[in-house]
Design a protein around this motif. Structure first.
Motif, mmCIF file in Angstrom:
data_model
loop_
_atom_site.group_PDB
_atom_site.id
_atom_site.type_symbol
_atom_site.label_atom_id
_atom_site.label_comp_id
_atom_site.label_asym_id
_atom_site.label_seq_id
_atom_site.Cartn_x
_atom_site.Cartn_y
_atom_site.Cartn_z
ATOM 1 N N ILE A 56 0.857 -1.192 0.000
ATOM 2 C CA ILE A 56 0.000 0.000 0.000
ATOM 3 C C ILE A 56 0.884 1.230 0.000
ATOM 4 O O ILE A 56 1.729 1.404 0.877
ATOM 5 C CB ILE A 56 -0.940 0.017 1.222
ATOM 6 N N ASP A 57 0.676 2.080 -0.967
ATOM 7 C CA ASP A 57 1.459 3.306 -1.062
ATOM 8 C C ASP A 57 1.102 4.234 0.083
ATOM 9 O O ASP A 57 -0.059 4.323 0.487
ATOM 10 C CB ASP A 57 1.171 4.010 -2.407
ATOM 11 N N SER A 58 2.114 4.947 0.592
ATOM 12 C CA SER A 58 1.875 5.837 1.734
ATOM 13 C C SER A 58 0.868 6.934 1.415
ATOM 14 O O SER A 58 0.216 7.458 2.309
ATOM 15 C CB SER A 58 3.194 6.472 2.194
ATOM 16 N N SER A 59 0.735 7.295 0.127
ATOM 17 C CA SER A 59 -0.197 8.359 -0.246
ATOM 18 C C SER A 59 -1.647 7.992 0.079
ATOM 19 O O SER A 59 -2.507 8.861 0.192
ATOM 20 C CB SER A 59 -0.066 8.683 -1.742
ATOM 21 N N SER B 6 -7.862 16.454 12.758
ATOM 22 C CA SER B 6 -7.302 15.212 13.283
ATOM 23 C C SER B 6 -6.440 14.619 12.190
ATOM 24 O O SER B 6 -6.551 14.981 11.022
ATOM 25 C CB SER B 6 -8.418 14.227 13.677
ATOM 26 N N ALA B 7 -5.552 13.698 12.569
ATOM 27 C CA ALA B 7 -4.647 13.114 11.585
ATOM 28 C C ALA B 7 -4.342 11.677 11.938
ATOM 29 O O ALA B 7 -4.332 11.283 13.098
ATOM 30 C CB ALA B 7 -3.339 13.914 11.513
ATOM 31 N N SER B 8 -4.070 10.890 10.916
ATOM 32 C CA SER B 8 -3.644 9.514 11.132
ATOM 33 C C SER B 8 -2.193 9.499 11.574
ATOM 34 O O SER B 8 -1.381 10.295 11.109
ATOM 35 C CB SER B 8 -3.776 8.725 9.813
ATOM 36 N N THR B 9 -1.873 8.597 12.490
ATOM 37 C CA THR B 9 -0.475 8.464 12.897
ATOM 38 C C THR B 9 0.292 7.571 11.928
ATOM 39 O O THR B 9 1.497 7.431 12.042
ATOM 40 C CB THR B 9 -0.369 7.860 14.309
ATOM 41 N N ASP B 10 -0.405 6.960 10.961
ATOM 42 C CA ASP B 10 0.268 6.145 9.965
ATOM 43 C C ASP B 10 1.208 7.010 9.131
ATOM 44 O O ASP B 10 0.887 8.147 8.774
ATOM 45 C CB ASP B 10 -0.750 5.476 9.028
ATOM 46 N N TYR B 11 2.384 6.482 8.834
ATOM 47 C CA TYR B 11 3.375 7.175 8.035
ATOM 48 C C TYR B 11 3.794 8.505 8.642
ATOM 49 O O TYR B 11 4.205 9.428 7.952
ATOM 50 C CB TYR B 11 2.881 7.350 6.584
ATOM 51 N N ASP B 12 3.670 8.599 9.947
ATOM 52 C CA ASP B 12 4.196 9.750 10.681
ATOM 53 C C ASP B 12 3.631 11.069 10.185
ATOM 54 O O ASP B 12 4.356 12.020 9.914
ATOM 55 C CB ASP B 12 5.733 9.760 10.591
ATOM 56 N N LEU B 13 2.321 11.134 10.050
ATOM 57 C CA LEU B 13 1.680 12.361 9.580
ATOM 58 C C LEU B 13 1.042 13.148 10.723
ATOM 59 O O LEU B 13 0.114 13.915 10.523
ATOM 60 C CB LEU B 13 0.621 12.028 8.523
ATOM 61 N N THR B 14 1.558 12.957 11.932
ATOM 62 C CA THR B 14 1.017 13.681 13.088
ATOM 63 C C THR B 14 1.278 15.179 12.976
ATOM 64 O O THR B 14 0.654 15.962 13.677
ATOM 65 C CB THR B 14 1.648 13.159 14.386
ATOM 66 N N GLU C 112 5.290 15.271 3.344
ATOM 67 C CA GLU C 112 3.903 15.758 3.369
ATOM 68 C C GLU C 112 3.736 16.882 4.387
ATOM 69 O O GLU C 112 2.980 17.830 4.169
ATOM 70 C CB GLU C 112 2.937 14.609 3.683
ATOM 71 N N VAL C 113 4.449 16.784 5.504
ATOM 72 C CA VAL C 113 4.387 17.848 6.509
ATOM 73 C C VAL C 113 5.082 19.105 5.984
ATOM 74 O O VAL C 113 4.592 20.225 6.179
ATOM 75 C CB VAL C 113 5.013 17.372 7.839
ATOM 76 N N LEU C 114 6.208 18.938 5.297
ATOM 77 C CA LEU C 114 6.878 20.096 4.686
ATOM 78 C C LEU C 114 5.966 20.768 3.664
ATOM 79 O O LEU C 114 6.000 21.994 3.497
ATOM 80 C CB LEU C 114 8.181 19.664 4.024
ATOM 81 N N GLU C 115 5.147 19.975 3.014
ATOM 82 C CA GLU C 115 4.200 20.518 2.038
ATOM 83 C C GLU C 115 3.223 21.486 2.696
ATOM 84 O O GLU C 115 2.965 22.583 2.185
ATOM 85 C CB GLU C 115 3.450 19.361 1.381
ATOM 86 N N ILE C 116 2.677 21.103 3.866
ATOM 87 C CA ILE C 116 1.725 21.991 4.546
ATOM 88 C C ILE C 116 2.448 23.188 5.171
ATOM 89 O O ILE C 116 1.895 24.289 5.226
ATOM 90 C CB ILE C 116 0.876 21.212 5.591
ATOM 91 N N ILE C 117 3.692 23.003 5.612
ATOM 92 C CA ILE C 117 4.469 24.140 6.115
ATOM 93 C C ILE C 117 4.617 25.191 5.019
ATOM 94 O O ILE C 117 4.382 26.387 5.236
ATOM 95 C CB ILE C 117 5.859 23.693 6.606
#
Length: 239
Positions: free
Chosen positions: A15-18, A44-52, A108-113
Motif C-alpha cells: 500500500i502506497d503511503s499516499s 485530526s490526523a492519522s499516525t500512519d506514516y508519521d503524519l502527526t 507531506e508535513v513540509l508541504e503543509i508548512i
C-alpha cells in the motif's frame, strides 16, 4: 502447496503511503495574546506514516501562549524550530523575529508548512518574508550542516513544541540540539514545550540533557494544563 493461513509471496499487498495522506486542510484561526494567526491544518490526523505533523498539538498552544507573553525573547532574533508541524509556532515567531526556519523530516508535513508560509505572504503578514522551510531529520549531520551553510548568520533560539512523545526519538533529537548549540555558541538556547504523557518520558528528557553536559531548567510559572495534560517549558543550554 500452500497451507491455509499462510500468505504466498506473490499475494503480498503493498500500500502506497499516499493512501493515508489527508490533504483536506481547513483554514483555521488561532489567537495568542494580541496575535491572530490564520493557517491551514487538519482537525485530526492519522499516525500512519508519521503524519502527526498535520495538526496543531497541545504543546504548540503551550509554547505560543508562553511566547506571546514574553515577546522580548523573540524580538530581532533568528530562530530554528524542530518538528514544526503545520508551522504555527514559527509563524507566530515571524511577527517579531528577523528570521525563522521551520523544519520537519516528512515531505507531506513540509508541504503543509510551505503552504502556510505562502498563505502568510498572501495575507501580507509582517515577517512573512523571513519564513523558510527546510528538511531536517533529527541526527542527520549533513542536513544540519547544509542548513547552517544556508543561514550563515546562525540562530539565537532553537524551539520545539510537543516533539517528545516517542522514547526512541529523544536521542536523535538531542543529537541535533547538541550540534546546533555547540555550533552556535553560548548565545544560543533551546526552548522546549513539553507535554507529559508518560512518567518515564519525563525522566528520559532530563537524563538525556544532563548526560550531554547540558543544563535543563524549568521556566518559572510556565507549568500549566493544556487539553487535560500537564505541560511545562524547559530552557536548555550548554553548561
Amino acid at each position: 502447496m500452500q497451507i491455509e493461513g499462510e500468505i504466498d509471496e506473490d499475494d503480498t499487498i503493498c500500500i502506497d503511503s499516499s493512501f493515508f495522506v489527508d490533504r483536506s486542510y481547513e483554514l483555521t484561526t488561532f489567537t495568542f495574546g494580541s496575535h491572530v494567526l490564520q493557517l491551514f491544518c487538519l482537525r485530526s490526523a492519522s499516525t500512519d506514516y508519521d503524519l502527526t505533523g498535520q495538526l496543531v498539538w497541545p504543546g504548540a498552544v503551550l509554547l505560543n501562549n508562553f511566547l506571546s507573553l514574553h515577546a522580548e525573547i523573540l524580538e530581532g532574533r533568528s530562530v530554528i524550530e524542530l518538528g514544526s508541524g503545520v508551522g504555527i509556532t514559527g509563524i507566530l515567531c515571524s511577527r517579531l523575529c528577523r528570521e525563522v526556519v521551520l523544519t520537519d523530516h516528512n515531505e507531506e508535513v513540509l508541504e503543509i508548512i510551505k503552504k502556510n508560509i505562502e498563505l502568510q505572504s498572501s495575507l501580507g503578514n509582517p515577517g512573512s518574508t523571513g519564513l523558510k522551510a527546510e528538511k531536517l531529520e533529527w541526527g542527520n549531520v549533513d542536513q544540519i550542516s547544509q542548513i547552517l551553510e544556508r543561514h550563515p548568520r546562525g540562530f539565537d533560539l532553537i524551539l520545539g513544541a510537543d516533539i517528545c512523545f516517542q522514547q526512541s526519538s529523544v536521542p536523535p533529537l538531542f543529537d541535533t540540539v547538541e550540534k546546533l548549540l555547540r555550533t552556535q555558541g553560548s548565545k544560543c538556547r533551546f526552548i522546549l514545550a513539553y507535554i507529559s504523557r508518560a512518567k518515564n518520558m519525563d525522566t528520559v528528557i532530563v537524563d538525556e540533557a544532563v548526560q550531554r553536559g547540558m543544563r535543563i531548567d524549568e521556566v518559572d510559572g510556565a507549568r500549566t494544563t493544556v487539553a487535560n495534560l500537564e505541560g511545562v517549558i524547559f530552557e536548555i543550554t550548554l553548561k
